[in-house]
Scaffold this motif. Structure first.
Motif, short mmCIF file in Angstrom:
data_model
loop_
_atom_site.label_atom_id
_atom_site.label_comp_id
_atom_site.label_asym_id
_atom_site.label_seq_id
_atom_site.Cartn_x
_atom_site.Cartn_y
_atom_site.Cartn_z
N GLU A 226 0.83 -1.20 0.00
CA GLU A 226 0.00 0.00 0.00
C GLU A 226 0.87 1.26 0.00
OE1 GLU A 226 -2.62 -0.45 3.37
OE2 GLU A 226 -3.85 -1.96 2.34
N TYR A 227 1.93 1.25 0.78
CA TYR A 227 2.86 2.39 0.83
C TYR A 227 3.50 2.61 -0.54
CZ TYR A 227 6.95 5.17 2.11
OH TYR A 227 7.91 6.14 2.17
N LEU A 228 4.01 1.55 -1.14
CA LEU A 228 4.64 1.68 -2.46
C LEU A 228 3.65 2.16 -3.50
CD1 LEU A 228 6.90 -1.48 -2.38
CD2 LEU A 228 7.64 0.91 -2.24
N ASN A 229 2.42 1.68 -3.42
CA ASN A 229 1.40 2.10 -4.38
C ASN A 229 1.11 3.60 -4.29
OD1 ASN A 229 0.36 0.68 -6.49
ND2 ASN A 229 -1.23 -0.34 -5.31
N LEU A 230 1.19 4.16 -3.10
CA LEU A 230 0.99 5.60 -2.95
C LEU A 230 2.05 6.38 -3.73
CD1 LEU A 230 0.15 5.94 0.85
CD2 LEU A 230 -1.40 6.30 -1.08
N TRP A 231 3.27 5.89 -3.71
CA TRP A 231 4.37 6.55 -4.39
C TRP A 231 4.44 6.20 -5.86
CZ3 TRP A 231 7.23 10.37 -2.44
CH2 TRP A 231 7.17 10.57 -1.06
N TRP A 232 3.98 5.02 -6.21
CA TRP A 232 4.11 4.52 -7.58
C TRP A 232 2.81 4.66 -8.37
CZ3 TRP A 232 7.05 -0.61 -6.18
CH2 TRP A 232 8.36 -0.30 -5.80
N ASP A 233 1.98 5.62 -8.00
CA ASP A 233 0.76 5.97 -8.74
C ASP A 233 -0.15 4.77 -9.00
OD1 ASP A 233 1.53 8.67 -8.94
OD2 ASP A 233 2.81 8.19 -10.66
N ASP A 234 -0.34 3.96 -7.97
CA ASP A 234 -1.24 2.80 -8.05
C ASP A 234 -0.90 1.87 -9.21
OD1 ASP A 234 -2.78 3.35 -5.76
OD2 ASP A 234 -4.00 4.78 -6.87
N ASN A 235 0.38 1.73 -9.50
CA ASN A 235 0.81 0.82 -10.56
C ASN A 235 0.77 -0.64 -10.16
OD1 ASN A 235 1.26 2.58 -12.69
ND2 ASN A 235 3.29 3.14 -11.93
N LEU A 236 0.65 -0.90 -8.85
CA LEU A 236 0.62 -2.28 -8.38
C LEU A 236 -0.83 -2.73 -8.19
CD1 LEU A 236 3.38 -2.11 -5.61
CD2 LEU A 236 3.64 -2.80 -8.00
N LYS A 237 -1.20 -3.76 -8.91
CA LYS A 237 -2.51 -4.38 -8.73
C LYS A 237 -2.28 -5.54 -7.75
CE LYS A 237 -6.14 -6.93 -10.99
NZ LYS A 237 -6.28 -8.01 -11.95
N VAL A 238 -2.75 -5.37 -6.50
CA VAL A 238 -2.41 -6.27 -5.42
C VAL A 238 -3.49 -7.34 -5.20
CG1 VAL A 238 -1.80 -6.41 -2.97
CG2 VAL A 238 -1.16 -4.38 -4.31
N THR A 239 -3.03 -8.57 -5.06
CA THR A 239 -3.88 -9.70 -4.70
C THR A 239 -3.27 -10.36 -3.48
OG1 THR A 239 -4.43 -10.10 -7.02
CG2 THR A 239 -4.88 -11.88 -5.48
N HIS A 240 -4.08 -10.59 -2.46
CA HIS A 240 -3.61 -11.30 -1.27
C HIS A 240 -4.03 -12.75 -1.38
CE1 HIS A 240 -2.53 -7.47 0.53
NE2 HIS A 240 -3.74 -7.02 0.24
N LEU A 241 -3.05 -13.64 -1.34
CA LEU A 241 -3.30 -15.07 -1.49
C LEU A 241 -3.47 -15.70 -0.11
CD1 LEU A 241 -0.45 -15.82 -4.08
CD2 LEU A 241 -2.82 -15.20 -4.56
N PHE A 242 -4.64 -16.31 0.10
CA PHE A 242 -4.84 -17.06 1.35
C PHE A 242 -6.04 -17.97 1.27
CE2 PHE A 242 -6.70 -12.92 1.80
CZ PHE A 242 -7.77 -12.99 2.67
#
Length: 146
Positions: free
Chosen positions: A130-146
């Motif tokens: 989430e921190y990196l996405n703030l800086w990287w303009d939401d370039n990370l599409k995150v999926t949590h595997l569980f």
């Protein structure tokens, strides 16, 4: 850019490596403070490189820049810090380390951040992406595997 997170707790090796394979992970980014503990079972650092290459076709990378400091984690585990205080200190640590500038965003493409916590809700791996996405303009599409 697709990135995932996973914790090994409460997962069999079959489930853990199956989730990584299903998500087509190409690199596992280990963001744990203690990655050689006997409690890690199949997820100990010395074994992961082999298991990942043989079972998933992925590489193992230790990413200490996103690991919390050992004392910070101990204070949280001993309940000297509540979750919100721990999360705030961890975010301060990421800022101090300037991870958004020191890490290459390409490293995260089809990668998966590894920690021990089963759920991302109270785990630093979620805060890190989430921190990196703030800086990287939401370039990370995150999926949590569980």
């Amino acid at each position: 850019m697709d990135v995932a997170t996973i914790g090994f707790t409460n997962k069999s090796a079959e489930k853990f490596f199956g989730l990584l394979r299903q998500a087509e992970v190409r690199a596992l980014l280990d963001v744990r403070v203690n990655n050689t503990s006997q409690l890690a079972g199949f997820a100990k650092k010395p074994d992961l490189e082999y298991f990942l290459s043989q079972l998933v076709g992925a590489v193992y990378l230790e990413l200490r820049d996103l690991a919390p400091e050992k004392q910070m984690l101990k204070r949280y585990q001993r309940k000297e810090l509540n979750w919100d205080s721990y999360a705030a200190e961890y975010i301060e640590l990421l800022a101090k380390r300037r991870v958004e500038r020191n890490l290459d965003v390409a490293l995260f493409d089809r990668a998966c951040l590894l920690c021990s916590e089963d759920s991302p809700q109270h785990c630093h791996r979620r805060i890190a992406v989430e921190y990196l996405n703030l800086w990287w303009d939401d370039n990370l599409k995150v999926t949590h595997l569980f």
